[in-house]
Design an enzyme around this catalytic site. Structure first.
Site, mmCIF file in Angstrom:
data_model
loop_
_atom_site.group_PDB
_atom_site.id
_atom_site.type_symbol
_atom_site.label_atom_id
_atom_site.label_comp_id
_atom_site.label_asym_id
_atom_site.label_seq_id
_atom_site.Cartn_x
_atom_site.Cartn_y
_atom_site.Cartn_z
ATOM 1 N N ASN A 1 11.519 34.450 30.166
ATOM 2 C CA ASN A 1 10.576 35.564 30.001
ATOM 3 C C ASN A 1 10.676 36.038 28.549
ATOM 4 O O ASN A 1 11.621 36.732 28.181
ATOM 5 C CB ASN A 1 10.963 36.688 30.982
ATOM 6 C CG ASN A 1 10.144 37.940 30.786
ATOM 7 O OD1 ASN A 1 9.117 37.921 30.099
ATOM 8 N ND2 ASN A 1 10.589 39.038 31.391
ATOM 9 N N HIS B 1 8.386 43.067 37.491
ATOM 10 C CA HIS B 1 9.518 43.161 36.559
ATOM 11 C C HIS B 1 9.884 44.629 36.335
ATOM 12 O O HIS B 1 9.000 45.494 36.273
ATOM 13 C CB HIS B 1 9.157 42.489 35.231
ATOM 14 C CG HIS B 1 10.337 42.309 34.341
ATOM 15 N ND1 HIS B 1 10.829 43.338 33.580
ATOM 16 C CD2 HIS B 1 11.151 41.249 34.134
ATOM 17 C CE1 HIS B 1 11.899 42.904 32.926
ATOM 18 N NE2 HIS B 1 12.111 41.635 33.240
ATOM 19 N N GLU C 1 17.221 41.228 40.027
ATOM 20 C CA GLU C 1 17.476 41.671 38.655
ATOM 21 C C GLU C 1 17.964 43.115 38.671
ATOM 22 O O GLU C 1 17.130 44.040 38.631
ATOM 23 C CB GLU C 1 16.186 41.603 37.834
ATOM 24 C CG GLU C 1 15.632 40.210 37.674
ATOM 25 C CD GLU C 1 14.985 40.035 36.304
ATOM 26 O OE1 GLU C 1 15.330 39.068 35.631
ATOM 27 O OE2 GLU C 1 14.187 40.894 35.902
ATOM 28 N N GLY D 1 18.493 43.436 29.860
ATOM 29 C CA GLY D 1 18.465 43.902 28.469
ATOM 30 C C GLY D 1 19.745 44.593 28.028
ATOM 31 O O GLY D 1 19.767 45.243 26.984
ATOM 32 N N GLY E 1 15.857 36.484 29.900
ATOM 33 C CA GLY E 1 15.093 37.246 28.915
ATOM 34 C C GLY E 1 15.495 36.851 27.508
ATOM 35 O O GLY E 1 15.094 35.801 26.988
HETATM 36 P P1 PGA Z 1 17.679 39.761 29.671
HETATM 37 O O1 PGA Z 1 16.305 40.060 30.462
HETATM 38 O O2 PGA Z 1 18.044 38.343 30.025
HETATM 39 O O3 PGA Z 1 17.348 39.957 28.267
HETATM 40 O O4 PGA Z 1 18.681 40.739 30.214
HETATM 41 C C1 PGA Z 1 16.142 39.610 31.767
HETATM 42 C C2 PGA Z 1 14.773 39.879 32.276
HETATM 43 O O5 PGA Z 1 14.082 40.734 31.724
HETATM 44 O O6 PGA Z 1 14.340 39.262 33.220
#
Ligand code: PGA
Length: 255
Positions: A9, A97, A169, A175, A236
């Site tokens: 993503n 999401h 998630e 993030g 992500g």
């Molecule tokens: P990240 O995001 O891998 O940067 O933590 C995951 C996501 O938004 O699905």
């Protein structure tokens, strides 16, 4: 054999077309000479770059959208339908999401409409669910996940369910540098499976792939995917680095 899924993503990155072309060059370099027996890799770029990705016809890479609108067509300025994404040649769309929930106030009702339009268009859906830290600390993880699953899937028949993957998630890991333990992921997996089993038969439930997403890195992938036995990951930040992203897919493919 049901394949594992590794989704990238890209969110609202990269900023220029030229950077995206360079990204595709690197992705091609990393995947072109590799074989993936058990894994599908899907890249979900900003929709303005989707056609560039599709035009490259990269071996081993499928394309997806990060979001769609639920109506088929019409006067909805700024929106893109699932049918448009499908007709461009993509195979997947993400829905629900946590960033869409947070910044665009998307609730289960809307997620349900989007999910239905995705399935109707012939795309595969990646439905994201997950609890906040506050909900976890308050002991509400199971209630929250169950509600998200049930409300998002309301009215979706068993015949369509195999086109849905569910990504667990936890919002507090997306993030951030936080990561749930293998046991916590396993626990979430069981909660989601139980919710699905209450809606569908066991056989139907087994068709839905369950992924993990949130701070996935190549050196952590065993802890979030292979040890708790998930069917793949949603990546992500690390998907912006083709070398690391493809490494994640390779580890999963060989596990
Ligand atoms: P990240 O995001 O891998 O940067 O933590 C995951 C996501 O938004 O699905």
């Amino acid at each position: 054999m049901r394949k594992k899924l590794v989704i990238g993503n890209l969110k609202m990155n990269p900023v220029t077309s030229a950077e995206f072309e360079r990204y595709l060059d690197l992705l091609e370099k990393e995947t072109g000479n590799k074989k993936f027996e058990k894994t599908e890799i899907v890249v979900c770029p900003p929709v303005v770059y989707l056609q560039k990705l599709l035009d490259r016809e990269l071996k081993n890479i499928k394309a997806g959208a990060q979001n769609v609108y639920w109506e088929y067509q019409g006067a909805y300025t700024g929106e893109i339908s699932a049918g448009m994404v499908k007709s461009a040649g993509a195979n997947y769309a993400i829905v629900g999401h946590s960033e869409r929930r947070k910044y665009f106030d998307e609730k289960e009702e809307i997620i349900n409409l989007k999910l239905k339009s995705i399935l109707k268009s012939g795309l595969n859906a990646i439905l994201c669910v997950g609890e906040s830290m506050e909900e976890r600390k308050g002991g509400r993880t199971a209630t929250v996940l169950k509600k998200q699953v049930k409300d998002s899937l309301a009215g979706i028949g068993a015949g369509k369910v195999e086109y849905i993957s569910i990504a667990y998630e936890p919002i507090w890991a997306v993030g951030t540098d936080e990561l749930p333990t293998s046991d916590e992921i396993l626990e979430a997996k069981l909660i989601v499976k139980k919710a699905l089993a209450e809606m569908y038969s066991m056989k139907t439930m087994e068709k839905i792939r369950l992924l993990y997403g949130g701070n996935v890195k190549s050196y952590l992938v065993n802890q979030v995917c292979t040890d708790p036995a998930m069917d793949g990951v949603l990546v992500g930040r690390e998907s912006l680095e083709p070398y690391e992203f493809v490494k994640i897919a390779k580890i999963i493919d060989e596990s």
